[in-house]
Design a protein around this motif. Structure first.
Motif, PDB file in Angstrom:
ATOM      1  N   ARG A  58      10.342  -0.278  -0.339  1.00 39.96           N
ATOM      2  CA  ARG A  58      10.346   0.998   0.370  1.00 39.96           C
ATOM      3  C   ARG A  58      11.357   1.938  -0.290  1.00 39.96           C
ATOM      4  O   ARG A  58      12.163   1.528  -1.109  1.00 39.96           O
ATOM      5  N   GLY A  59      11.257   3.219   0.105  1.00 36.11           N
ATOM      6  CA  GLY A  59      12.224   4.190  -0.370  1.00 36.11           C
ATOM      7  C   GLY A  59      11.863   4.865  -1.673  1.00 36.11           C
ATOM      8  O   GLY A  59      12.718   5.469  -2.316  1.00 36.11           O
ATOM      9  N   GLN A  60      10.607   4.803  -2.102  1.00 36.88           N
ATOM     10  CA  GLN A  60      10.206   5.397  -3.380  1.00 36.88           C
ATOM     11  C   GLN A  60       9.331   6.629  -3.199  1.00 36.88           C
ATOM     12  O   GLN A  60       8.763   7.131  -4.161  1.00 36.88           O
ATOM     13  N   GLY A  61       9.169   7.080  -1.975  1.00 41.24           N
ATOM     14  CA  GLY A  61       8.336   8.251  -1.703  1.00 41.24           C
ATOM     15  C   GLY A  61       7.010   7.841  -1.085  1.00 41.24           C
ATOM     16  O   GLY A  61       6.566   6.697  -1.216  1.00 41.24           O
ATOM     17  N   TYR A  62       6.393   8.810  -0.425  1.00 37.24           N
ATOM     18  CA  TYR A  62       5.158   8.510   0.311  1.00 37.24           C
ATOM     19  C   TYR A  62       3.960   8.229  -0.594  1.00 37.24           C
ATOM     20  O   TYR A  62       3.104   7.420  -0.259  1.00 37.24           O
ATOM     21  N   GLY A  63       3.886   8.882  -1.739  1.00 33.89           N
ATOM     22  CA  GLY A  63       2.781   8.611  -2.671  1.00 33.89           C
ATOM     23  C   GLY A  63       2.832   7.189  -3.199  1.00 33.89           C
ATOM     24  O   GLY A  63       1.818   6.481  -3.229  1.00 33.89           O
ATOM     25  N   THR A  64       4.012   6.778  -3.603  1.00 35.62           N
ATOM     26  CA  THR A  64       4.190   5.405  -4.082  1.00 35.62           C
ATOM     27  C   THR A  64       3.963   4.415  -2.947  1.00 35.62           C
ATOM     28  O   THR A  64       3.379   3.346  -3.161  1.00 35.62           O
ATOM     29  N   ALA A  65       4.404   4.780  -1.751  1.00 32.18           N
ATOM     30  CA  ALA A  65       4.220   3.889  -0.597  1.00 32.18           C
ATOM     31  C   ALA A  65       2.748   3.661  -0.300  1.00 32.18           C
ATOM     32  O   ALA A  65       2.335   2.544   0.015  1.00 32.18           O
ATOM     33  N   ALA A  66       1.939   4.709  -0.404  1.00 32.14           N
ATOM     34  CA  ALA A  66       0.496   4.557  -0.180  1.00 32.14           C
ATOM     35  C   ALA A  66      -0.113   3.619  -1.217  1.00 32.14           C
ATOM     36  O   ALA A  66      -0.927   2.744  -0.882  1.00 32.14           O
ATOM     37  N   ALA A  67       0.281   3.794  -2.476  1.00 33.69           N
ATOM     38  CA  ALA A  67      -0.233   2.921  -3.539  1.00 33.69           C
ATOM     39  C   ALA A  67       0.232   1.482  -3.346  1.00 33.69           C
ATOM     40  O   ALA A  67      -0.541   0.538  -3.535  1.00 33.69           O
ATOM     41  N   THR A  71      -1.999  -1.835  -2.704  1.00 34.68           N
ATOM     42  CA  THR A  71      -1.792  -3.019  -3.530  1.00 34.68           C
ATOM     43  C   THR A  71      -1.489  -4.238  -2.660  1.00 34.68           C
ATOM     44  O   THR A  71      -2.014  -5.328  -2.893  1.00 34.68           O
ATOM     45  N   ALA A  72      -0.642  -4.066  -1.644  1.00 37.82           N
ATOM     46  CA  ALA A  72      -0.291  -5.176  -0.751  1.00 37.82           C
ATOM     47  C   ALA A  72      -1.505  -5.667   0.022  1.00 37.82           C
ATOM     48  O   ALA A  72      -1.676  -6.874   0.236  1.00 37.82           O
ATOM     49  N   SER A  73      -2.356  -4.743   0.426  1.00 38.93           N
ATOM     50  CA  SER A  73      -3.579  -5.134   1.124  1.00 38.93           C
ATOM     51  C   SER A  73      -4.482  -5.962   0.212  1.00 38.93           C
ATOM     52  O   SER A  73      -5.028  -6.994   0.625  1.00 38.93           O
ATOM     53  N   LEU A 137       2.463   3.775   4.218  1.00 37.17           N
ATOM     54  CA  LEU A 137       3.072   4.994   4.766  1.00 37.17           C
ATOM     55  C   LEU A 137       3.960   4.667   5.964  1.00 37.17           C
ATOM     56  O   LEU A 137       5.055   5.239   6.105  1.00 37.17           O
ATOM     57  N   ALA A 138       3.509   3.768   6.830  1.00 37.25           N
ATOM     58  CA  ALA A 138       4.317   3.380   7.993  1.00 37.25           C
ATOM     59  C   ALA A 138       5.598   2.682   7.559  1.00 37.25           C
ATOM     60  O   ALA A 138       6.668   2.895   8.151  1.00 37.25           O
TER      61      ALA A 138
END
Length: 147
Positions: A58-67, A71-73, A137-138
């Protein structure tokens, strides 16, 4: 490896997605396939992936978080498919179904591909994609706002 709110949210989100997708996939399984532990074990695998993969990033921005959520899914889906294919391969190995270890490994890969085919009909793939993005995102939102 300390617990954080972001890790908890990542684990909970991915577990919920896995539980939901497992319910959708049960209808695609061949008749007579026991599915009693499918949702709980898939949720456990996904929670582990959320805690160990998505939560710490976490903590890398919302765009990276979505990616990362997407990826985690995908990672949790591949891990669950590998688990179930490996379990079936081991059960067949105990029954001396295979000629040797390489035959068993090849069959295990084939089983994983076969099991992945059960995801295609219905909303499972879309749920995995959109749910993974939402989980990322969450997780990012939680990392920024929970202290």
């Amino acid at each position: 490896m300390y617990p954080t709110a972001a890790k908890l949210v990542a684990a909970a989100c991915l577990a919920a997605i896995a539980w939901n997708v497992s319910g959708a996939v049960i209808g695609n399984l061949p008749r007579g396939t026991p599915a009693g532990l499918l949702a709980p074990l898939n949720a456990l695998i996904a929670a582990f992936v959320g805690w160990r993969f998505l939560g710490p990033r976490r903590g890398q921005g919302y765009g990276t978080a979505a990616a990362l959520g997407l990826t985690a899914s995908g990672l949790s889906t591949c891990a669950a498919l590998a688990f179930w294919a490996g379990l079936e391969m081991l059960q067949r190995s105990i029954d001396l179904y295979y000629r040797g270890p390489m035959d068993a490994i090849e069959a295990g890969i084939g089983l994983g591909v076969e099991y992945a085919g059960y995801l295609a009909p219905g909303p499972a793939i879309g749920t995995l994609a959109l749910g993974g993005i939402a989980a990322g995102l969450a997780t990012e939102w939680t990392a920024r706002h929970a202290r």
